[in-house]
Design a protein around this motif. Structure first.
Motif, PDB file in Angstrom:
ATOM      1  N   TYR A 110      -3.718  -8.260  -6.665  1.00 44.24           N
ATOM      2  CA  TYR A 110      -2.337  -7.795  -6.824  1.00 44.24           C
ATOM      3  C   TYR A 110      -1.721  -8.299  -8.128  1.00 44.24           C
ATOM      4  CZ  TYR A 110      -2.154  -5.799  -2.089  1.00 44.24           C
ATOM      5  OH  TYR A 110      -2.349  -5.034  -0.964  1.00 44.24           O
ATOM      6  N   LEU A 111      -2.081  -9.493  -8.552  1.00 46.03           N
ATOM      7  CA  LEU A 111      -1.597  -9.968  -9.855  1.00 46.03           C
ATOM      8  C   LEU A 111      -2.142  -9.080 -10.974  1.00 46.03           C
ATOM      9  CD1 LEU A 111      -1.880 -13.856  -9.464  1.00 46.03           C
ATOM     10  CD2 LEU A 111       0.219 -12.480  -9.519  1.00 46.03           C
ATOM     11  N   PHE A 112      -3.424  -8.752 -10.893  1.00 47.83           N
ATOM     12  CA  PHE A 112      -4.031  -7.903 -11.917  1.00 47.83           C
ATOM     13  C   PHE A 112      -3.372  -6.518 -11.917  1.00 47.83           C
ATOM     14  CE2 PHE A 112      -7.279  -5.326 -13.970  1.00 47.83           C
ATOM     15  CZ  PHE A 112      -7.634  -6.137 -15.041  1.00 47.83           C
ATOM     16  N   LYS A 113      -3.152  -5.973 -10.737  1.00 45.06           N
ATOM     17  CA  LYS A 113      -2.505  -4.662 -10.635  1.00 45.06           C
ATOM     18  C   LYS A 113      -1.065  -4.714 -11.138  1.00 45.06           C
ATOM     19  CE  LYS A 113      -5.185  -2.672  -6.832  1.00 45.06           C
ATOM     20  NZ  LYS A 113      -5.089  -2.121  -5.457  1.00 45.06           N
ATOM     21  N   ALA A 114      -0.364  -5.806 -10.852  1.00 48.01           N
ATOM     22  CA  ALA A 114       1.013  -5.952 -11.341  1.00 48.01           C
ATOM     23  C   ALA A 114       1.029  -5.914 -12.868  1.00 48.01           C
ATOM     24  CB  ALA A 114       1.633  -7.257 -10.838  1.00 48.01           C
TER      25      ALA A 114
ATOM     26  N   GLU B 237       0.824  -1.215   0.000  1.00 49.32           N
ATOM     27  CA  GLU B 237       0.000   0.000   0.000  1.00 49.32           C
ATOM     28  C   GLU B 237       0.857   1.264   0.000  1.00 49.32           C
ATOM     29  OE1 GLU B 237      -2.477  -0.655   3.424  1.00 49.32           O
ATOM     30  OE2 GLU B 237      -3.774  -2.076   2.353  1.00 49.32           O
ATOM     31  N   ALA B 238       1.960   1.253   0.750  1.00 47.12           N
ATOM     32  CA  ALA B 238       2.853   2.416   0.789  1.00 47.12           C
ATOM     33  C   ALA B 238       3.491   2.643  -0.581  1.00 47.12           C
ATOM     34  CB  ALA B 238       3.927   2.219   1.857  1.00 47.12           C
ATOM     35  N   LEU B 239       3.908   1.561  -1.239  1.00 45.76           N
ATOM     36  CA  LEU B 239       4.493   1.692  -2.579  1.00 45.76           C
ATOM     37  C   LEU B 239       3.456   2.171  -3.589  1.00 45.76           C
ATOM     38  CD1 LEU B 239       6.806  -1.453  -2.719  1.00 45.76           C
ATOM     39  CD2 LEU B 239       7.526   0.940  -2.651  1.00 45.76           C
ATOM     40  N   GLU B 240       2.224   1.672  -3.469  1.00 46.23           N
ATOM     41  CA  GLU B 240       1.151   2.129  -4.357  1.00 46.23           C
ATOM     42  C   GLU B 240       0.960   3.639  -4.221  1.00 46.23           C
ATOM     43  OE1 GLU B 240      -2.170  -1.393  -4.812  1.00 46.23           O
ATOM     44  OE2 GLU B 240      -2.138  -0.277  -2.937  1.00 46.23           O
ATOM     45  N   GLN B 241       0.950   4.116  -2.994  1.00 42.06           N
ATOM     46  CA  GLN B 241       0.753   5.551  -2.761  1.00 42.06           C
ATOM     47  C   GLN B 241       1.898   6.365  -3.352  1.00 42.06           C
ATOM     48  OE1 GLN B 241      -2.065   6.933  -1.768  1.00 42.06           O
ATOM     49  NE2 GLN B 241      -2.813   4.838  -1.698  1.00 42.06           N
ATOM     50  N   LYS B 242       3.129   5.856  -3.220  1.00 47.67           N
ATOM     51  CA  LYS B 242       4.280   6.553  -3.814  1.00 47.67           C
ATOM     52  C   LYS B 242       4.140   6.633  -5.334  1.00 47.67           C
ATOM     53  CE  LYS B 242       7.939   5.620  -0.471  1.00 47.67           C
ATOM     54  NZ  LYS B 242       9.214   4.917  -0.231  1.00 47.67           N
ATOM     55  N   LEU B 243       3.723   5.526  -5.931  1.00 49.80           N
ATOM     56  CA  LEU B 243       3.576   5.505  -7.390  1.00 49.80           C
ATOM     57  C   LEU B 243       2.477   6.461  -7.834  1.00 49.80           C
ATOM     58  CD1 LEU B 243       4.532   4.237 -10.065  1.00 49.80           C
ATOM     59  CD2 LEU B 243       2.796   2.477  -9.744  1.00 49.80           C
ATOM     60  N   LYS B 244       1.356   6.458  -7.117  1.00 47.24           N
ATOM     61  CA  LYS B 244       0.249   7.353  -7.469  1.00 47.24           C
ATOM     62  C   LYS B 244       0.637   8.819  -7.309  1.00 47.24           C
ATOM     63  CE  LYS B 244      -3.400   4.093  -6.319  1.00 47.24           C
ATOM     64  NZ  LYS B 244      -4.437   3.718  -5.350  1.00 47.24           N
ATOM     65  N   ALA B 245       1.509   9.115  -6.346  1.00 49.18           N
ATOM     66  CA  ALA B 245       1.904  10.498  -6.081  1.00 49.18           C
ATOM     67  C   ALA B 245       3.123  10.934  -6.905  1.00 49.18           C
ATOM     68  CB  ALA B 245       2.221  10.669  -4.593  1.00 49.18           C
TER      69      ALA B 245
ATOM     70  N   VAL C 297       6.921  -1.610  -7.124  1.00 53.81           N
ATOM     71  CA  VAL C 297       5.511  -1.924  -6.866  1.00 53.81           C
ATOM     72  C   VAL C 297       5.179  -3.303  -7.441  1.00 53.81           C
ATOM     73  CG1 VAL C 297       3.126  -1.267  -7.367  1.00 53.81           C
ATOM     74  CG2 VAL C 297       4.784   0.488  -6.751  1.00 53.81           C
ATOM     75  N   VAL C 298       5.616  -3.561  -8.665  1.00 53.59           N
ATOM     76  CA  VAL C 298       5.352  -4.857  -9.297  1.00 53.59           C
ATOM     77  C   VAL C 298       5.965  -5.985  -8.464  1.00 53.59           C
ATOM     78  CG1 VAL C 298       5.914  -6.305 -11.295  1.00 53.59           C
ATOM     79  CG2 VAL C 298       5.064  -3.982 -11.634  1.00 53.59           C
ATOM     80  N   LYS C 299       7.202  -5.809  -8.032  1.00 58.10           N
ATOM     81  CA  LYS C 299       7.858  -6.845  -7.213  1.00 58.10           C
ATOM     82  C   LYS C 299       7.076  -7.096  -5.926  1.00 58.10           C
ATOM     83  CE  LYS C 299      12.493  -5.870  -8.863  1.00 58.10           C
ATOM     84  NZ  LYS C 299      13.735  -5.147  -8.573  1.00 58.10           N
TER      85      LYS C 299
END
Length: 182
Positions: free
Chosen positions: A81-85, A34-42, A61-63
């Motif tokens: 998470y697979l779909f998001k990756a 979740e923290a990595l997702e937020q970094k990517l979105k920001a 994020v993918v890893k």
């Protein structure tokens, strides 16, 4: 009597210290994702709508997505998470890798609600991004056959009908469809 306040303070501190234990590994892994997702979105590259994501951040994020899905395959977040990756990989132009992850989702979680979307996007990337029409066909055919009422089934039918057409043939096809709608 003076010993009682000291003992109370000591026991209070002990309970507080015990209560500050780290969460279980699965919770920590989810929080990390979740923290990595937020970094990517920001990230400015993501926010600006550039063609390409911040590759280093996107790869992390993918890893994290893949590691979580591999470590906790029975968790309800694993197929998500697979779909998001796969989605992030597509943003990195790593289409073949994205298709492999979508295949994994379809094979490991055949009853998951994301399977029709995974079939469509795998076929779409193979057709549109990689130009591999023959590899795209089975994904799209399966979507149409197994999920005929899904919102992407009609799009899959159109892709199957048009994927081998030249530009001129596609224009004529679209014009004929437009005429039948009017």
């Amino acid at each position: 009597m003076r010993l009682l306040p000291v003992l109370t303070l000591f026991l209070s501190l002990l309970f507080v210290a015990c209560g500050e234990k780290k969460g279980d590994p699965q919770t920590e892994a989810r929080k990390h994702v979740e923290a990595l997702e937020q970094k990517l979105k920001a990230d400015p590259a993501t926010l600006s709508g550039n063609d390409r994501l911040n590759d280093s951040l996107a790869s992390n994020v993918v890893k994290a997505y893949l590691r979580y899905a591999e470590t906790y395959p029975k968790d309800s977040l694993a197929p998500d998470y697979l779909f998001k990756a796969a989605d992030v990989m597509r943003g990195q132009f790593r289409w073949d890798n994205a298709v492999q992850v979508l295949e994994q989702l379809v094979n490991q979680y055949p009853t998951d609600k994301r399977v029709p979307n995974a079939l469509f996007f795998a076929g779409f990337m193979l057709h549109n991004d990689l130009g591999q029409h023959l590899r795209a066909t089975p994904y799209l055919e399966r979507l149409v056959r197994e999920y005929p009422d899904h919102r992407l089934a009609q799009d899959a039918k159109v892709l199957l009908e048009t994927m081998h057409m030249s530009g001129e043939e596609l224009i004529r096809y679209l014009e004929s469809k437009n005429d039948t709608l009017m």
